[in-house]
Design a protein around this motif. Sequence first.
Motif, PDB file in Angstrom:
ATOM      1  N   THR A 278       0.836  -1.207   0.000  1.00  0.00           N
ATOM      2  CA  THR A 278       0.000   0.000   0.000  1.00  0.00           C
ATOM      3  C   THR A 278       0.871   1.258   0.000  1.00  0.00           C
ATOM      4  O   THR A 278       0.959   1.962  -1.018  1.00  0.00           O
ATOM      5  CB  THR A 278      -0.942  -0.010   1.219  1.00  0.00           C
ATOM      6  N   GLY A 284      -4.380  -0.050  -3.345  1.00  0.00           N
ATOM      7  CA  GLY A 284      -5.456   0.049  -2.379  1.00  0.00           C
ATOM      8  C   GLY A 284      -5.543  -1.224  -1.560  1.00  0.00           C
ATOM      9  O   GLY A 284      -4.904  -2.237  -1.862  1.00  0.00           O
ATOM     10  N   SER A 285      -6.375  -1.207  -0.518  1.00  0.00           N
ATOM     11  CA  SER A 285      -6.469  -2.345   0.398  1.00  0.00           C
ATOM     12  C   SER A 285      -6.933  -3.616  -0.311  1.00  0.00           C
ATOM     13  O   SER A 285      -6.414  -4.713  -0.056  1.00  0.00           O
ATOM     14  CB  SER A 285      -7.427  -2.008   1.543  1.00  0.00           C
ATOM     15  N   THR A 286      -7.923  -3.500  -1.209  1.00  0.00           N
ATOM     16  CA  THR A 286      -8.450  -4.683  -1.896  1.00  0.00           C
ATOM     17  C   THR A 286      -7.385  -5.322  -2.775  1.00  0.00           C
ATOM     18  O   THR A 286      -7.172  -6.542  -2.735  1.00  0.00           O
ATOM     19  CB  THR A 286      -9.670  -4.320  -2.750  1.00  0.00           C
ATOM     20  N   ALA A 287      -6.703  -4.516  -3.572  1.00  0.00           N
ATOM     21  CA  ALA A 287      -5.654  -5.043  -4.440  1.00  0.00           C
ATOM     22  C   ALA A 287      -4.495  -5.609  -3.626  1.00  0.00           C
ATOM     23  O   ALA A 287      -3.918  -6.652  -3.971  1.00  0.00           O
ATOM     24  CB  ALA A 287      -5.144  -3.952  -5.373  1.00  0.00           C
ATOM     25  N   GLY A 289      -4.697  -6.909  -0.652  1.00  0.00           N
ATOM     26  CA  GLY A 289      -5.151  -8.183  -0.109  1.00  0.00           C
ATOM     27  C   GLY A 289      -5.042  -9.308  -1.122  1.00  0.00           C
ATOM     28  O   GLY A 289      -4.683 -10.438  -0.791  1.00  0.00           O
ATOM     29  N   LYS A 290      -5.327  -8.991  -2.383  1.00  0.00           N
ATOM     30  CA  LYS A 290      -5.216  -9.986  -3.457  1.00  0.00           C
ATOM     31  C   LYS A 290      -3.775 -10.462  -3.591  1.00  0.00           C
ATOM     32  O   LYS A 290      -3.504 -11.670  -3.692  1.00  0.00           O
ATOM     33  CB  LYS A 290      -5.693  -9.369  -4.771  1.00  0.00           C
ATOM     34  N   SER A 293      -2.667 -12.652  -0.704  1.00  0.00           N
ATOM     35  CA  SER A 293      -3.198 -14.013  -0.870  1.00  0.00           C
ATOM     36  C   SER A 293      -2.378 -14.803  -1.894  1.00  0.00           C
ATOM     37  O   SER A 293      -2.039 -15.972  -1.665  1.00  0.00           O
ATOM     38  CB  SER A 293      -4.664 -13.939  -1.312  1.00  0.00           C
TER      39      SER A 293
END
Length: 439
Positions: A278, A284-287, A289-290, A293
Amino acid sequence: MDANHSETPQSNWHATVADEQQPKTPILVGIAVALGALLWLAPFMGLNSILNPAKLANIFGGPGAKVNNFLALLGTLGAVTSTITTIIIGALSDRTRSRFGRRTPWILWGSILTAAVMVGLGLIKDQSQLPLFIILWCGIQTFINMIVAPLIAVIADQVAPQHRGTISSIYAIGYVIGQYGGPVIGGRFLSTSNPGLVNTGYFILAIMMLLSGPVAAILMREKSSLDMPKEKLDMSGFVKAFIFPIHKVRNFYLALFGKMMINIAVTAFGTYQIFFLTTGMGLGSTAAGKYVSLMGTATMVTAIIFSSTSGMISDKLHTRKWPVAFAALLTAIGTMLPFILRTPSAMIWYGIIAGTGSGIFFAVDQALNLEVLPDPETAAKDLGILNFANTGAQILAPVLGAVLFSMVGKQYMPILPFLAIIALVGAVLVLMINEHKTV
């Protein structure tokens, strides 16, 4: 005769197995410790990584500073508790005499008590019970060491040195699957529409924990320790049982601090990985997180592949320190890639390269630890001391990360070269170990 020993002849009992006594690899012992590790580590990781944060978010009304602070408190108290209790329990295990052996009683009772405390954690519902949450979490850190310390010592007790790399590889497979699979299981009990499902997760994981002791005990079939020499707990006996070893310990402490350096680098990277993506790379947080993972998946797959083969290779090469040092080098290389490339895909490459290093490290480092033990009769206690390389890293890595963050102008990416250097220092310490010699 030694004043610490009884007058009864004790010639039938031996603390370890020599190469000539064990021509074939004791695969069943490897399966026992691997399944035991999987069945204690998966529930623990499911709680620590997933269910505890989710439960606390439910209690505090959502994620935020209160949850983060409470998790930090749990982490610190848990690491301190684990560091102390693993040494004490290991020492008591070393001195246990029963028809079921030195390790089996501890492993069985540890699985029962840890499972019971997990159920207690699952029953906590509101902020008024948070002091009890802390007590129970420290209880888990205590009782789980009744499984961990004796279980690892089983390899020292029942496996000849020529087979320890292979058995450590089998153990590492269970360990890696438990480490990465536990959070996956815990994640199955997260539900926005049904927050209470988290509590069910505690109960299901407690059943897994309950099985760890009996499964390991049945498969490893430990011999009786009733013929073990009886020692008085006078000053000399107390020092031998509980104090850090002081004789023939050069290799022991090189292994301890080398392992700690490597673990600090890995733990600190994991602590700040989301910020590398980040703040460091602008996601961003969603990307982010991807990519976390994807990196985790890459790490798990490569770690499983290389943990399953590295121990056997180290047996064939007749060395432990070189594979462990190579694993540290891979960790350092993987750590530098996000700093050099500054692209999110570099995190996946970190997972592949550092995951390969983790697989080699998990398999061979355990065998190395067994071979630097000063005294086979105090194996569990001394392995507990070596475990400080893990718990110490959990305590020191966030502190070191915060210090480095301030030193480099409150930025995250410049931390990475320092972590790579720390991993390389660990490699150098491991290479200083004098294999095949008493030092």
